[in-house]
Design a protein around this motif. Structure first.
Motif, PDB file in Angstrom:
ATOM      1  N   PRO A  47       3.500   8.032  -5.887  1.00 45.71           N
ATOM      2  CA  PRO A  47       3.115   6.765  -6.760  1.00 45.71           C
ATOM      3  C   PRO A  47       4.666   6.520  -7.281  1.00 45.71           C
ATOM      4  O   PRO A  47       5.565   7.007  -7.602  1.00 45.71           O
ATOM      5  CB  PRO A  47       2.421   7.401  -8.010  1.00 45.71           C
ATOM      6  N   GLY A  48       4.886   5.011  -6.959  1.00 41.60           N
ATOM      7  CA  GLY A  48       6.079   4.385  -7.394  1.00 41.60           C
ATOM      8  C   GLY A  48       7.449   4.750  -6.541  1.00 41.60           C
ATOM      9  O   GLY A  48       8.368   4.107  -6.587  1.00 41.60           O
ATOM     10  N   THR A 116      -3.264  -4.271  -4.618  1.00 39.86           N
ATOM     11  CA  THR A 116      -3.883  -3.097  -4.170  1.00 39.86           C
ATOM     12  C   THR A 116      -3.174  -2.532  -2.806  1.00 39.86           C
ATOM     13  O   THR A 116      -3.359  -1.625  -2.086  1.00 39.86           O
ATOM     14  CB  THR A 116      -5.370  -3.633  -3.709  1.00 39.86           C
ATOM     15  N   ARG A 117      -2.293  -3.570  -2.281  1.00 41.04           N
ATOM     16  CA  ARG A 117      -1.697  -3.148  -1.001  1.00 41.04           C
ATOM     17  C   ARG A 117       0.017  -3.011  -1.362  1.00 41.04           C
ATOM     18  O   ARG A 117       0.472  -3.907  -2.090  1.00 41.04           O
ATOM     19  CB  ARG A 117      -1.981  -4.054  -0.056  1.00 41.04           C
ATOM     20  N   LEU A 118       0.438  -2.074  -0.704  1.00 44.17           N
ATOM     21  CA  LEU A 118       2.115  -1.845  -0.686  1.00 44.17           C
ATOM     22  C   LEU A 118       2.407  -2.723   0.672  1.00 44.17           C
ATOM     23  O   LEU A 118       2.305  -2.185   1.474  1.00 44.17           O
ATOM     24  CB  LEU A 118       2.360  -0.575  -0.802  1.00 44.17           C
ATOM     25  N   LEU A 147      -1.860   1.468  -1.686  1.00 45.16           N
ATOM     26  CA  LEU A 147      -1.137   1.864  -2.790  1.00 45.16           C
ATOM     27  C   LEU A 147      -1.791   3.208  -3.338  1.00 45.16           C
ATOM     28  O   LEU A 147      -3.062   3.149  -3.416  1.00 45.16           O
ATOM     29  CB  LEU A 147      -1.288   0.804  -4.105  1.00 45.16           C
ATOM     30  N   PRO A 148      -0.963   4.195  -3.697  1.00 41.54           N
ATOM     31  CA  PRO A 148      -1.568   5.349  -4.127  1.00 41.54           C
ATOM     32  C   PRO A 148      -2.193   5.266  -5.500  1.00 41.54           C
ATOM     33  O   PRO A 148      -1.730   4.457  -6.317  1.00 41.54           O
ATOM     34  CB  PRO A 148      -0.354   6.422  -4.000  1.00 41.54           C
ATOM     35  N   ALA A 149      -2.932   6.215  -5.778  1.00 41.65           N
ATOM     36  CA  ALA A 149      -3.569   6.098  -7.180  1.00 41.65           C
ATOM     37  C   ALA A 149      -2.624   6.359  -8.224  1.00 41.65           C
ATOM     38  O   ALA A 149      -1.615   7.344  -8.002  1.00 41.65           O
ATOM     39  CB  ALA A 149      -4.784   6.919  -7.300  1.00 41.65           C
TER      40      ALA A 149
END
Length: 726
Positions: A47-48, A116-118, A147-149
Motif C-alpha cells: 500500500p502506498g 479504486t484504480r491505480l 489498488l491494494p487494500a
C-alpha cells in the motif's frame, strides 16, 4: 542524425572500398520491439508504494534521466526512487546515467478517497548500443492496476487532469509525456518584437528547456496595415520528424528572426503585429495554434507578447548612418586605391602567383603581354560587375548579402579548395593544361591562352572577398547604399584597381623590359609557387571545418583524392584512345559526388565552448548592457575574413586589449558571421556595412554607437574605449 551526416559517412565508406576495406551491411530488422527490449512489470501489493521492474535485453540500455511518471485520475505520485546508473557520455545528451540488464524503481503515491484504480503513465527511453546503433523514441506505457487494500488516501482534492487535459483536448495528445507537467502557453512560448530600423523588425521566441517551436506553422501579419508585407529571414533550425507534419524544422531554447517590412509606411510610427505559431513539449503534448498581438514603435521600442499585452523595454540603437555622405568621385578614388592595395593582401597573393608566371611567360612579345593584361582585367571586371548586380538586386528585394558572403556557403568553400588544389597540382607538374611541357621560353609562352587569363581574373576576385583593404570599406559602404549606376561604377573601379599592376606591365614597355627573361629556370619557380596554392586549399578546408565539422572535411578529402586521380589519368590519357578519355569524364563525375553530399551536411549541433571574456552577440543582450550603462565593444567577424583575423592577432586577442577592457569596464561582444546568420546580417545592414569586419563601440551614457575602421590599431581602439567609458 541528419541525412547529410548519413551521406557523409556513406561516402567515406565508399572511399574505403577503393582501398579494399570491406563494408558490412547492418540491418535494423533484427532490433527488438521496444516493449521486448525493455520488459516492464509492476507490483502494487505494498500500500502506498508501486514497484516497477524492467528486464533489459542484452546490448540494450535505458536512460535514468529519461524516465517520467505521471499519475492518473485521483492518484498523486511522490518522487521516484531509482538506483544510481552507470556513468556514460552521450553524443547528444551529454553526461548521463544508464541501466543494463535490470532496474527497479519505487514510486510512493497517495489516492483520493473513493479511488479504486491505480492508474499512471510510465515514460522511458533507451538505445541499442552495438551496430546498428539506434535510439528508440520516448515510449509511454499506461498502467491500470487494482489498488491494494489499505492504500493511503489523500485529502479530498480536485481529481481532474487540469491544464494538461485541456491542452491535450485542444492540441492533441502526442502519446508520450506528462501533460500535467506542461507549462501554460504564455510561459512555454514567450514572444517579443523589436524594431531595429524604420523598416526592419526582430522577432524573438523564448522557450524553456524541452520545448520547441515549428518554423512552418508560423504566420505574421500587420493588423492595422494589411497592405504591408512582412518577409522573415529564418535562421537554420533543427531537423525534426513529426508524426503529424512529417519532416519539419523546429527551434529550441530561443530563436531570433529578422523581418523586413515592405510597403509604404507613410507617417506611421506604430504597427500592430499579429503572430500565429505552434509548438510542443518534447516527448509531451502539442499546443494548439497560439496568436499574440504586439504594438511596436518603429525604430525605437520593444514590445513583449508573453501574455498578449504590450510591454515596452529601453530604446534600441538608432540607425547610425542614414545615407553615405561622400561624393561619387571620392568613392571611386577610394575604390581604386582599395583595389590596388588588395593586390598585397594574403588572400590574393596565391592567385597572383599564377598571373606572375603568365606575365613572365610572355617574354619580350608586347602583343602577348597586352593579351595577358587585357584578358585578366576582363575577368576581374566581369566578376566585380556580376557581384555588384547580384548585391544590388538582392538588397532591393529585402535580402541581406554582404562582401564575402559567398564563403558562407560550404559548397562554394569546398569547390574553391578543390580549384586551388588542382591549380597547385598543375604548377607542380602533375598535369599540364594546354601545350606540352617545354623547357624554353617559347614553349612556356604558348601554354596559357586567353581563357586561362580570364579565369585567373575571376579567381582573383573570388578569393579576394575575404580581405578588406584600407580605403575599401568606405567605398563598399557607399556602393551598398548608393543608386544602382553609382554602385556598379564603384564595383568596376575596385576591379580596375585590382588589375592595374598587370595593365601597367602589359601596356608600358619600359616596365615589361624590367621583367626577367623567360627560360628553363621558370619551371622551378612555377613549382615553388604551387605551395601557396596548397596552403590556400588548407585554409579553405579549415573554414569548412568551422562551418560543417568533421563530416564535411571527410567528404572534401575524398573529393580531392578523386580530383587528383582524375588529373593524373587526364595527363596519361593524352595519347590514348577514346576509352581512356571517357574514363576521365567518369572520374570527374565521381569527384562531384562527395561535393553534392557535402551540401547536405548540417552544422554540428554541439555548441562551441565559450571564449573567456567574450560575450556572444544577441540584440537582447546588447540592449541589456546598454540599459545598464555598460560600454560595449561589438566585433562582427568570420573565420574566412582574413582582415578580421589580422585585427584579432594584432589588437583584439592581446593582453593589452584585455587590460583595456578591465580598465574601462567595457564588455567585448562578438558576432560570428562564418555561416549564414540573419541576426548578424541585420546588424550589418543597420550600420550600412558591406560585410565583416564591423566594429562598433557603444558609449557608457547611451547614444549612438561609434563605428571604427575595418583595419584596427591599438591606439585607435584605446581612444574609442576611453571615450566610451567617460
Amino acid at each position: 542524425m541528419s541525412a547529410g551526416r548519413h551521406a557523409a559517412r556513406l561516402l567515406l565508406a565508399l572511399a574505403a572500398l577503393l582501398i579494399g576495406a570491406p563494408v558490412l551491411a547492418q540491418s535494423t530488422q533484427d532490433l527488438l520491439p521496444v516493449t521486448e527490449a525493455y520488459k516492464l512489470s509492476a507490483d502494487p501489493a505494498e500500500p502506498g508504494v508501486l514497484k516497477l521492474h524492467w528486464t533489459i535485453a542484452p546490448d540494450y540500455y535505458l536512460y535514468r534521466g529519461r524516465m517520467k511518471f505521471t499519475g492518473g485520475e485521483g492518484i498523486s505520485l511522490g518522487e521516484a526512487q531509482l538506483p544510481d546508473g552507470e556513468k556514460h557520455h552521450d553524443e547528444y545528451l551529454g553526461d548521463v546515467e544508464t541501466y543494463h540488464h535490470t532496474v527497479d524503481a519505487r514510486i510512493p503515491y497517495t489516492a483520493v478517497a473513493g479511488t479504486t484504480r491505480l492508474t499512471l503513465a510510465v515514460q522511458y527511453q533507451g538505445c541499442h548500443e552495438v551496430d546498428p546503433k539506434i535510439c528508440y523514441p520516448p515510449h509511454t506505457e499506461k498502467l491500470d492496476l487494482a489498488l491494494p487494500a489499505g492504500a493511503a488516501a489523500a485529502p479530498a482534492a480536485a481529481a481532474d487532469a487540469g491544464f494538461g487535459a485541456t491542452l491535450q483536448a485542444l492540441g492533441g495528445n502526442r502519446g508520450a509525456g506528462a501533460a500535467g507537467d506542461a507549462l501554460p502557453a504564455e510561459q512555454a512560448f514567450r514572444f517579443e518584437a523589436l524594431a531595429t530600423a524604420r523598416d526592419r523588425l526582430l522577432l524573438r521566441w523564448s522557450m524553456p528547456k524541452g520545448y520547441y517551436l515549428y518554423r512552418d506553422q508560423t504566420t505574421l501579419k500587420v493588423v492595422d496595415a494589411p497592405a504591408l508585407q512582412l518577409t522573415p529571414a529564418w535562421p537554420p533550425g533543427t531537423a525534426h520528424h513529426d508524426e503529424h507534419y512529417g519532416d519539419v524544422t523546429v527551434y529550441f531554447d530561443q530563436v531570433e528572426v529578422p523581418v523586413g517590412v515592405n510597403g509604404d509606411l507613410g507617417s506611421r510610427r506604430q504597427l500592430t503585429l499579429q503572430a500565429s505559431f505552434q509548438g510542443c513539449q518534447q516527448g509531451g503534448i502539442c499546443y494548439p495554434v497560439m496568436s499574440r498581438s504586439v504594438t511596436v514603435t518603429m525604430g525605437s521600442e520593444v514590445a513583449a507578447g508573453g501574455s498578449g499585452k504590450d510591454a515596452a523595454t529601453p530604446p534600441a540603437a538608432k540607425d547610425p548612418a542614414p545615407e553615405p555622405a561622400m561624393s561619387l568621385w571620392w568613392a571611386l578614388l577610394l575604390a581604386l586605391g582599395g583595389g590596388l592595395v588588395l593586390n598585397l593582401m594574403p588572400c590574393v597573393l596565391p592567385v597572383l602567383s599564377i598571373k606572375a608566371v603568365s606575365v613572365l611567360e610572355s617574354g619580350e612579345s608586347p602583343a602577348r603581354a597586352r593579351s595577358h593584361a587585357l584578358m585578366y582585367t576582363a575577368g576581374v571586371l566581369a566578376s566585380f560587375a556580376i557581384i555588384g548586380v547580384a548585391i544590388v538586386a538582392l538588397r532591393s528585394a529585402g535580402h541581406a548579402l554582404g562582401w564575402g558572403a559567398q564563403l558562407q556557403q560550404p559548397l562554394v568553400v569546398a569547390a574553391l579548395a578543390c580549384i586551388m588544389f588542382a591549380v597547385g597540382l598543375s604548377m607542380s607538374g602533375v598535369v599540364q593544361f594546354g601545350a606540352s611541357l617545354g623547357n624554353t621560353g617559347a614553349a612556356l609562352a604558348n601554354r596559357s591562352g586567353p581563357a586561362g587569363d580570364f579565369f585567373t581574373g575571376v579567381l582573383a576576385v573570388v578569393v579576394a572577398s575575404p580581405c578588406t583593404a584600407p580605403f575599401m570599406g568606405s567605398a563598399l559602404a557607399y556602393a551598398f547604399a548608393a543608386p544602382v549606376a553609382y554602385a556598379l561604377a564603384v564595383f568596376l573601379m575596385l576591379g580596375l584597381g585590382l588589375s592595374l599592376p598587370f595593365l601597367l606591365v602589359g601596356f608600358v614597355p619600359s616596365l615589361a623590359r624590367r621583367l626577367p627573361r623567360p627560360g628553363a629556370w621558370m619551371e622551378t619557380l612555377k613549382q615553388v609557387l604551387a605551395f601557396p596554392m596548397y596552403l590556400t586549399a588548407v585554409w579553405l578546408a579549415w573554414v569548412l571545418a568551422q562551418q560543417r565539422g568533421a563530416d564535411a572535411i571527410g567528404l572534401l578529402l575524398v573529393a580531392m583524392v578523386l580530383l587528383a586521380m582524375t588529373l593524373w589519368w587526364f595527363e596519361r590519357s593524352r595519347h590514348r584512345g577514346l576509352a581512356s578519355k571517357l574514363l576521365v569524364l567518369v572520374l570527374l563525375v565521381l569527384t562531384a559526388v562527395p561535393l553534392f553530399y557535402l551540401g547536405k551536411v548540417q552544422r554540428p549541433t554541439a555548441a562551441a565552448a565559450a571564449t573567456p571574456g567574450v560575450v556572444a552577440y544577441t540584440p537582447a543582450r546588447l540592449a541589456e548592457l546598454r540599459q545598464a550603462g555598460t560600454p560595449v565593444f561589438v566585433d562582427m567577424t568570420a573565420d574566412w575574413c582574413v582582415t578580421c583575423k589580422a585585427n584579432e592577432h594584432a589588437v583584439l586577442d592581446t593582453e593589452a586589449f584585455r587590460a583595456l577592457l578591465a580598465k574601462t569596464g567595457a564588455v567585448y561582444m562578438k558576432g560570428d558571421w562564418t555561416d549564414v546568420n540573419p541576426t548578424i546580417a541585420a546588424f550589418l545592414q543597420q550600420y550600412h556595412s558591406p560585410g565583416v569586419p564591423l566594429y562598433v563601440v557603444f558609449p557608457k551614457g547611451g547614444g549612438e554607437g561609434r563605428q571604427l575602421p575595418t583595419v584596427l590599431t591599438r591606439g585607435l581602439v584605446e581612444r574609442a574605449l576611453l571615450d566610451a567609458s567617460r
